[in-house]
Design a protein around this motif. Structure first.
Motif, PDB file in Angstrom:
ATOM      1  N   ALA A   1       0.949  -1.303   0.214  1.00  0.00           N
ATOM      2  CA  ALA A   1      -0.398  -0.035  -0.597  1.00  0.00           C
ATOM      3  C   ALA A   1       1.300   1.304   0.242  1.00  0.00           C
TER       4      ALA A   1
ATOM      5  N   TRP B   1      -5.113   7.862   2.286  1.00  0.00           N
ATOM      6  CA  TRP B   1      -3.941   8.865   1.818  1.00  0.00           C
ATOM      7  C   TRP B   1      -4.225   9.913   0.481  1.00  0.00           C
TER       8      TRP B   1
ATOM      9  N   LEU C   1      -4.548   0.544  -3.552  1.00  0.00           N
ATOM     10  CA  LEU C   1      -4.451   0.818  -1.654  1.00  0.00           C
ATOM     11  C   LEU C   1      -5.904   0.240  -1.655  1.00  0.00           C
TER      12      LEU C   1
END
Length: 268
Positions: free
Chosen positions: A85, A159, A151
């Motif tokens: 990620a 994020w 992700l």
């Protein structure tokens, strides 16, 4: 008589009161002795956290990513994506190098299944660098060369907070790209065929517009199929229907619904 004497020494900075060995107790220690004890304690803690040799760290990373003995199954694919990620890599390398090295028996269908379930999302996380005059720009080229991150959707807001999306109003989007973006803003997620009909763009022009929007980090899709075909040159000419090429043969038509990536607020 002891307490007043210690208090007098403390007022002169010679001794310090505190709970040094027993919580809640009042203990006294000579200031210089306490400094030496604290310094020795700090050195002991640092000794336990000395950096390892590069070869040892590399060995740890190989094990952590499962590169020495890749596991298999959907759970292993999810674990590999979680560990990666935030990592951005050219789209074409995810299914060719990164995931097969970490998951035994990896198949593109397994990745599509996780994306279709909404558990993960792909996007361009880092915006393109500005040109010499400070203006944003999009470097055209193969869709497979655009750096993408995969992700967990549950982490997407965090994020996006760390890497906010670009403001479309400040970007030099082409007319076709802006038209497609306006459609996604107005109607929500749309299939390639719906975008082609509503935008009245030829499939080839729509593909270019979507690639531009992907490059700016403004859109995503349900699946990863758009980065497998077409980007590698495997395009077949479709049948002409009413003077327009049939959309079913477009590689991006197999990516599922296309949707707009928006700024997100952090959860409470």
């Amino acid at each position: 008589e002891v307490e007043p004497a210690l208090a007098a020494l403390a007022s002169q900075g010679e001794v310090i009161a505190g709970a040094f060995t027993t919580p809640g107790a009042t203990e006294w220690c000579e200031r210089r002795v306490l400094i030496r004890l604290q310094r020795a304690s700090l050195q002991q803690r640092r000794a336990r956290q000395d950096p390892v040799a590069p070869r040892d760290f590399q060995r740890f990373l190989f094990r952590w990513h499962g590169l020495d003995s890749p596991p298999s199954g959907e759970a292993s694919l999810s674990a590999a994506l979680d560990r990666l990620a935030g990592c951005s890599a050219p789209a074409g390398t995810w299914e060719r190098y990164l995931l097969p090295a970490r998951v035994a028996g990896f198949t593109p269908a397994a990745l599509d299944a996780l994306l279709a379930q909404g558990r993960y999302v792909w996007l361009r996380l880092d915006p393109p660098a500005p040109d010499d005059e400070g203006r944003p720009r999009f470097r055209s080229g193969s869709l497979r060369q655009i750096p993408l991150a995969l992700l967990p959707r549950a982490q997407l807001a965090h994020w996006r907070h760390l890497a906010p999306p670009s403001d479309p109003a400040q970007l030099p989007l082409s007319g076709a790209a802006r038209s497609v973006l306006d459609l996604l803003d107005a109607q929500g997620a749309l299939f390639f065929e719906e975008l082609a009909m509503d935008s009245r763009l030829l499939p080839a022009h729509l593909e270019t517009a979507l690639a531009e929007l992907v490059g700016w980090g403004l859109v995503t899709a349900d699946g990863f199929a758009g980065f497998r075909r077409g980007a590698a040159g495997a395009r077949r000419p479709g049948r002409l229907m009413g003077g327009r090429r049939d959309n079913i043969h477009s590689p991006l038509a197999r990516a599922g619904r296309w949707s707009r990536l928006r700024p997100m607020a952090l959860p409470d």
